[in-house]
Design a protein around this motif. Structure first.
Motif, mmCIF file in Angstrom:
data_model
loop_
_atom_site.group_PDB
_atom_site.id
_atom_site.type_symbol
_atom_site.label_atom_id
_atom_site.label_comp_id
_atom_site.label_asym_id
_atom_site.label_seq_id
_atom_site.Cartn_x
_atom_site.Cartn_y
_atom_site.Cartn_z
ATOM 1 N N ALA A 114 0.829 -1.207 0.000
ATOM 2 C CA ALA A 114 0.000 0.000 0.000
ATOM 3 C C ALA A 114 0.862 1.255 0.000
ATOM 4 O O ALA A 114 0.556 2.248 -0.687
ATOM 5 C CB ALA A 114 -0.936 -0.002 1.203
ATOM 6 N N ALA A 121 0.902 3.970 -2.962
ATOM 7 C CA ALA A 121 0.643 5.389 -2.698
ATOM 8 C C ALA A 121 1.734 6.261 -3.301
ATOM 9 O O ALA A 121 1.473 7.403 -3.716
ATOM 10 C CB ALA A 121 0.546 5.628 -1.192
ATOM 11 N N TRP A 152 -5.835 2.215 1.187
ATOM 12 C CA TRP A 152 -5.438 2.662 -0.154
ATOM 13 C C TRP A 152 -6.658 2.720 -1.079
ATOM 14 O O TRP A 152 -6.822 3.677 -1.847
ATOM 15 C CB TRP A 152 -4.382 1.708 -0.719
ATOM 16 C CG TRP A 152 -3.798 2.202 -2.002
ATOM 17 C CD1 TRP A 152 -2.738 3.050 -2.150
ATOM 18 C CD2 TRP A 152 -4.257 1.910 -3.321
ATOM 19 N NE1 TRP A 152 -2.517 3.296 -3.476
ATOM 20 C CE2 TRP A 152 -3.430 2.601 -4.227
ATOM 21 C CE3 TRP A 152 -5.282 1.112 -3.829
ATOM 22 C CZ2 TRP A 152 -3.598 2.527 -5.607
ATOM 23 C CZ3 TRP A 152 -5.458 1.042 -5.207
ATOM 24 C CH2 TRP A 152 -4.617 1.735 -6.078
#
Length: 555
Positions: free
Chosen positions: A466, A470, A523
């Motif tokens: 995640a 990102a 996310w």
């Protein structure tokens, strides 16, 4: 009572010749799986008593109904877990909870320095209840409460679900209707609201307000065991009726296979319907030491296929024959492929053994360096430096390396092997930044010679994946992203999915087989408008409960 229909009927999809996305393949049923798991949450408890009136405390009423509901569901064949079985709060200390920031317009899953009641909610306690269900991979969550009002005339029962929870919203009327039928209580209807435990549980969830403690009529009923049993029977009947509709269905595109080899062949068939000039072959038992293999496959323009330790899998051989490649690239630690295996693979592809190339090294660090040298440094100038002893970090790095064409180098306790150092030295004019992943991924200053670096890390595969997503997938353009979904509990399946994600330049989001990790959900929640759907890659162990969880996270 009739036996509950099995919820988790797993489907193995035969996908040879299936188009890339949005296509349903032939279905083959597998062995039956355990009965649905229901988590019952008796609301409040301990210091959180909530509504108290007419000689009755809500926390006690909720627990009594919850325990009776457990008996009812178990007698019908369900598996059941309770968030509490005694008069206690589930958690009083500070922990990670869901928090919204209006400044950034984002949700964060993190500890916030608060504990106890704040903002009108005991968030740590509520999150602990949701976490029990989420970590168990429950199929259903039922929270039991009793109502209260300043008006003593208020009576009756209500059932609630989150407006973001489609299946919870479908379940609520079944439960509500049956409670009214069994108890004769006044129906106040079904409603939607983002109650914490309804929204932040991953699975379908309902919250039942059994009756009004503030009403003398209702509270007198709640004190009676026969009445609480009737409430529990009503809830259980509603669950039975809802389950009979087979609510868990395929929502998103899937490619499945029962083994690592058949799954990889299925993905290859979907991605390379017209064949491929090259195929990359790796050994299943070396998957954890091959995080660069998906990137190698993407860079060379071919699929990643797997063999077992002794023979070439029949599905791999069949896929090589269909692909008709002119080059095979075998990757692994030196000695992974003996002459017999090489000959079998070449024969399956109908090419001479002279058309077989090796990308290998004497150990995992040297192997990673060999793959990195073949992949090269991208225009971004980034290199991923990953702790060789941290399997979670290596898996998390694989899809990003494939999607962004970033080479992976391995270090051990901050020490870079000579082969890896040579790659850095040879590529140094092209390297602008090193991305360090894993606590032992530091590199000696003498090797980096001042190259800037940034550390991206987490507590497990899902958290690291995640964090990397990102960093590398920031677009919030509506419908621009269609993530690939895979379980990191099978390294081979995860690397197969990483190859697919890399080839189409999409993020790979990490889940457990039937559990949606919190950081994965974070996310998704923060990119709802950008996500147009998901493609699930699995080894026939992931039930359609995952489709429901992804849909709930994406609302």
């Amino acid at each position: 009572m009739p036996t509950v229909p099995h919820l988790r009927t797993l489907i193995a999809l035969v996908v040879t010749g299936v188009a890339l996305l949005g296509t349903t393949a032939l279905a083959q049923a597998t062995a039956p799986t355990p009965a649905p798991l229901v988590v019952i949450d008796p609301g409040h408890g301990g210091r959180y008593s909530n509504a108290n009136a007419n000689g009755l405390k809500e926390k006690n009423s909720n627990l009594a109904v919850g325990l009776e509901l457990r008996r009812q569901l178990i007698s019908r064949g369900y598996r059941v877990m309770m968030t509490r079985t005694t008069d206690r709060a589930v958690r009083l200390t500070d922990s990670r909870t869901w928090n919204y920031s209006s400044r950034s317009d984002r949700w964060y899953y993190r500890a916030d320095g608060h504990r106890g009641m704040y903002g009108g909610l005991p968030k740590d306690d509520l999150q602990a209840r949701a976490r029990i269900a989420n970590q168990a991979g429950a199929d259903l969550f039922i929270s039991i409460h009793a109502n209260g009002s300043v008006s003593r005339a208020a009576r009756g029962t209500e059932t609630w679900a989150s407006r973001r929870d489609k299946l919870g919203g479908q379940l609520a009327p079944y439960v509500h209707t049956q409670i009214v039928k069994q108890t004769g209580l006044r129906s106040r209807g079904t409603f939607s609201a983002d109650f914490y435990v309804c929204r932040w549980t991953n699975m379908p969830a309902v919250l039942v307000e059994t009756a009004f403690i503030s009403s003398k009529h209702d509270s007198s009923l709640l004190k009676r065991s026969w009445f609480r049993r009737r409430v529990a029977i009503g809830i259980a009947n509603g669950v039975d009726q809802w389950m009979a509709t087979k609510p868990y269905k395929q929502i998103y595109s899937r490619v499945s296979g029962s083994t690592a080899a058949t799954l990889a062949a299925a993905v290859s068939a979907a991605d390379f319907a017209g064949g491929a000039p090259v195929a990359i072959i790796a050994r299943e038992n070396q998957a954890s030491d091959l995080p660069g293999a998906p990137g190698l496959a993407v860079a060379l323009g071919g699929p990643l296929l797997w063999t077992d330790e002794s023979t070439v899998a029949s599905s791999t051989a069949a896929e090589l024959a269909r692909l008709a490649p002119t080059l095979l690239v075998l990757t692994g630690v030196e000695g992974s492929f003996n002459q017999t295996a090489v000959a079998e693979l070449a024969q399956a592809a109908s090419i001479p053994t002279s058309a077989v190339e090796f990308v290998s090294g004497p150990d995992r660090g040297a192997l990673a360096a060999a793959i990195a040298a073949r992949v090269g440094v991208p225009a971004s100038g980034e290199v991923l430096v990953v702790d060789a002893d941290n399997d979670a970090a290596k898996l998390a790095a694989a899809p990003i390396a494939a999607a962004r064409r970033i080479p992976i180098l391995l270090t051990t306790s901050g020490t870079m092997q000579p082969e890896a150092a040579q790659v850095v030295v040879a590529s140094q004019p092209l390297i602008s930044r090193m991305v360090l992943l894993g606590p032992g991924s530091g590199v000696p200053w003498t090797v980096t010679s001042g190259i800037p670096y940034v550390r991206v890390d987490g507590i497990d595969v899902a958290h690291r994946a995640a964090a990397l997503n990102a960093r590398y997938f920031r677009s919030r353009t509506a419908g621009a992203t269609r993530p690939v979904v895979a379980s990191y509990q099978s390294p081979t399946s995860y690397l197969t999915a990483a190859t697919r994600a890399g080839r189409i330049n999409q993020p790979l989001i990490a889940v457990e087989t039937n559990t949606l990790p919190a950081f994965t959900r974070e996310w998704i929640v923060n990119r709802r408008s950008a996500i147009s759907g998901f493609t699930i890659i699995d080894d026939s162990k992931m039930s359609y409960t995952m489709d429901a969880m992804l849909a709930k996270a994406d609302r």
